[in-house]
Design a protein around this motif. Sequence first.
Motif, PDB file in Angstrom:
ATOM      1  N   VAL A  40      -6.019  -5.338   1.362  1.00  9.39           N
ATOM      2  CA  VAL A  40      -6.705  -5.690   0.118  1.00  9.39           C
ATOM      3  C   VAL A  40      -8.204  -5.828   0.370  1.00  9.39           C
ATOM      4  O   VAL A  40      -8.628  -6.049   1.507  1.00  9.39           O
ATOM      5  CB  VAL A  40      -6.135  -6.993  -0.495  1.00  9.39           C
ATOM      6  CG1 VAL A  40      -4.648  -6.865  -0.781  1.00  9.39           C
ATOM      7  CG2 VAL A  40      -6.410  -8.186   0.389  1.00  9.39           C
ATOM      8  N   PRO A  41      -9.017  -5.719  -0.683  1.00  5.33           N
ATOM      9  CA  PRO A  41     -10.464  -5.900  -0.511  1.00  5.33           C
ATOM     10  C   PRO A  41     -10.803  -7.327  -0.072  1.00  5.33           C
ATOM     11  O   PRO A  41     -10.068  -8.272  -0.363  1.00  5.33           O
ATOM     12  CB  PRO A  41     -11.031  -5.630  -1.908  1.00  5.33           C
ATOM     13  CG  PRO A  41      -9.949  -4.963  -2.677  1.00  5.33           C
ATOM     14  CD  PRO A  41      -8.657  -5.366  -2.052  1.00  5.33           C
ATOM     15  N   ALA A  42     -11.925  -7.471   0.615  1.00  2.00           N
ATOM     16  CA  ALA A  42     -12.395  -8.797   1.028  1.00  2.00           C
ATOM     17  C   ALA A  42     -12.528  -9.682  -0.211  1.00  2.00           C
ATOM     18  O   ALA A  42     -12.998  -9.239  -1.256  1.00  2.00           O
ATOM     19  CB  ALA A  42     -13.724  -8.673   1.748  1.00  2.00           C
ATOM     20  N   GLY A  43     -12.088 -10.902  -0.079  1.00  2.00           N
ATOM     21  CA  GLY A  43     -12.180 -11.855  -1.170  1.00  2.00           C
ATOM     22  C   GLY A  43     -10.992 -11.872  -2.117  1.00  2.00           C
ATOM     23  O   GLY A  43     -10.895 -12.740  -2.960  1.00  2.00           O
ATOM     24  N   ALA A  44     -10.105 -10.908  -1.978  1.00  2.00           N
ATOM     25  CA  ALA A  44      -8.911 -10.872  -2.838  1.00  2.00           C
ATOM     26  C   ALA A  44      -7.913 -11.926  -2.370  1.00  2.00           C
ATOM     27  O   ALA A  44      -7.804 -12.199  -1.180  1.00  2.00           O
ATOM     28  CB  ALA A  44      -8.269  -9.499  -2.823  1.00  2.00           C
ATOM     29  N   ARG A  45      -7.209 -12.511  -3.316  1.00  2.00           N
ATOM     30  CA  ARG A  45      -6.149 -13.463  -2.997  1.00  2.00           C
ATOM     31  C   ARG A  45      -4.811 -12.735  -3.075  1.00  2.00           C
ATOM     32  O   ARG A  45      -4.609 -11.866  -3.929  1.00  2.00           O
ATOM     33  CB  ARG A  45      -6.171 -14.631  -3.971  1.00  2.00           C
ATOM     34  CG  ARG A  45      -7.345 -15.566  -3.749  1.00  2.00           C
ATOM     35  CD  ARG A  45      -7.344 -16.714  -4.734  1.00  2.00           C
ATOM     36  NE  ARG A  45      -7.419 -16.298  -6.129  1.00  2.00           N
ATOM     37  CZ  ARG A  45      -8.523 -15.909  -6.755  1.00  2.00           C
ATOM     38  NH1 ARG A  45      -9.657 -15.869  -6.103  1.00  2.00           N
ATOM     39  NH2 ARG A  45      -8.495 -15.558  -8.028  1.00  2.00           N
ATOM     40  N   ILE A  46      -3.907 -13.132  -2.208  1.00  2.00           N
ATOM     41  CA  ILE A  46      -2.581 -12.515  -2.147  1.00  2.00           C
ATOM     42  C   ILE A  46      -1.540 -13.567  -2.468  1.00  2.00           C
ATOM     43  O   ILE A  46      -1.560 -14.663  -1.899  1.00  2.00           O
ATOM     44  CB  ILE A  46      -2.314 -11.945  -0.738  1.00  2.00           C
ATOM     45  CG1 ILE A  46      -3.308 -10.835  -0.432  1.00  2.00           C
ATOM     46  CG2 ILE A  46      -0.882 -11.450  -0.614  1.00  2.00           C
ATOM     47  CD1 ILE A  46      -3.296 -10.397   1.023  1.00  2.00           C
ATOM     48  N   THR A  47      -0.636 -13.221  -3.352  1.00  2.00           N
ATOM     49  CA  THR A  47       0.506 -14.072  -3.651  1.00  2.00           C
ATOM     50  C   THR A  47       1.758 -13.263  -3.354  1.00  2.00           C
ATOM     51  O   THR A  47       1.983 -12.215  -3.969  1.00  2.00           O
ATOM     52  CB  THR A  47       0.518 -14.501  -5.127  1.00  2.00           C
ATOM     53  OG1 THR A  47      -0.712 -15.174  -5.422  1.00  2.00           O
ATOM     54  CG2 THR A  47       1.690 -15.418  -5.422  1.00  2.00           C
ATOM     55  N   VAL A  48       2.542 -13.720  -2.393  1.00  2.00           N
ATOM     56  CA  VAL A  48       3.791 -13.041  -2.059  1.00  2.00           C
ATOM     57  C   VAL A  48       4.796 -13.335  -3.157  1.00  2.00           C
ATOM     58  O   VAL A  48       5.046 -14.490  -3.499  1.00  2.00           O
ATOM     59  CB  VAL A  48       4.327 -13.491  -0.683  1.00  2.00           C
ATOM     60  CG1 VAL A  48       5.705 -12.903  -0.410  1.00  2.00           C
ATOM     61  CG2 VAL A  48       3.348 -13.100   0.420  1.00  2.00           C
ATOM     62  N   LEU A  49       5.366 -12.278  -3.708  1.00  2.00           N
ATOM     63  CA  LEU A  49       6.332 -12.416  -4.789  1.00  2.00           C
ATOM     64  C   LEU A  49       7.769 -12.320  -4.301  1.00  2.00           C
ATOM     65  O   LEU A  49       8.648 -13.008  -4.809  1.00  2.00           O
ATOM     66  CB  LEU A  49       6.087 -11.335  -5.850  1.00  2.00           C
ATOM     67  CG  LEU A  49       4.674 -11.297  -6.433  1.00  2.00           C
ATOM     68  CD1 LEU A  49       4.502 -10.069  -7.320  1.00  2.00           C
ATOM     69  CD2 LEU A  49       4.387 -12.576  -7.192  1.00  2.00           C
ATOM     70  N   ARG A  50       8.002 -11.440  -3.316  1.00  2.00           N
ATOM     71  CA  ARG A  50       9.364 -11.213  -2.848  1.00  2.00           C
ATOM     72  C   ARG A  50       9.313 -10.569  -1.469  1.00  2.00           C
ATOM     73  O   ARG A  50       8.476  -9.716  -1.214  1.00  2.00           O
ATOM     74  CB  ARG A  50      10.080 -10.276  -3.811  1.00  2.00           C
ATOM     75  CG  ARG A  50      11.536 -10.012  -3.495  1.00  2.00           C
ATOM     76  CD  ARG A  50      12.175  -9.129  -4.560  1.00  2.00           C
ATOM     77  NE  ARG A  50      11.845  -7.739  -4.354  1.00  2.00           N
ATOM     78  CZ  ARG A  50      12.674  -6.836  -3.832  1.00  2.00           C
ATOM     79  NH1 ARG A  50      13.884  -7.180  -3.490  1.00  2.00           N
ATOM     80  NH2 ARG A  50      12.303  -5.597  -3.675  1.00  2.00           N
ATOM     81  N   THR A  51      10.230 -10.985  -0.611  1.00  2.00           N
ATOM     82  CA  THR A  51      10.405 -10.376   0.702  1.00  2.00           C
ATOM     83  C   THR A  51      11.852  -9.939   0.805  1.00  2.00           C
ATOM     84  O   THR A  51      12.760 -10.721   0.539  1.00  2.00           O
ATOM     85  CB  THR A  51      10.080 -11.373   1.830  1.00  2.00           C
ATOM     86  OG1 THR A  51       8.745 -11.853   1.644  1.00  2.00           O
ATOM     87  CG2 THR A  51      10.211 -10.734   3.192  1.00  2.00           C
ATOM     88  N   ALA A  52      12.059  -8.680   1.194  1.00  2.00           N
ATOM     89  CA  ALA A  52      13.420  -8.135   1.246  1.00  2.00           C
ATOM     90  C   ALA A  52      13.522  -7.113   2.372  1.00  2.00           C
ATOM     91  O   ALA A  52      12.509  -6.676   2.920  1.00  2.00           O
ATOM     92  CB  ALA A  52      13.771  -7.475  -0.089  1.00  2.00           C
TER      93      ALA A  52
END
Length: 126
Positions: A40-52
Motif C-alpha cells: 500500500v502507499p505510504a501513510g495508508a491504513r490497513i484493516t484486515v477483514l478476513r484471513t483464510a
Amino acid sequence: MRRGAGPGLGLVALAVLGACSGTPDPEQARTCRRALPTLVPAGARITVLRTAQGPQERSIRIDFAQDRDGRTALPRYAVCEFSGLSRTDLSGLTSDRGAVGGAALYLLKHYYLDTPDAALAEPGAG
C-alpha cells in the motif's frame, strides 16, 4: 451383489475437504500480515477483514481494506505462498495488483519481514 463405496468414502471426502479449508497457520498469517504494508502507499491504513486458506496448497489469503485520509476505503487482497523449506518461508506474494517480482520478494524476505519495523507496522489479525 456389488458393494458401493458406502458412507465411509463420504466421510473420508469430507475430512479431506475440511483439511483444505481449515484454519490458516497462525505463523504464516503473521508473516503475510507483515507483508501487507509493502503493498500500500505510504501513510495508508490497513484493516484486515478476513484471513483464510489460499487457493494453493501452503498459501494464505488475506482480505483487507486500504484507507487513506479523505478517500474511500479500497477493498484489497493478498495471497502469500509458502515453500516446503519451512512453515514460514515466503515463496510468493500476489495482490489484487499483481505478483511481487523476484528481487522485491527477496528483499522483503531477507531485509524486512523479521525486523522490528515490520512487527510495528503489522496490521491486526482482524
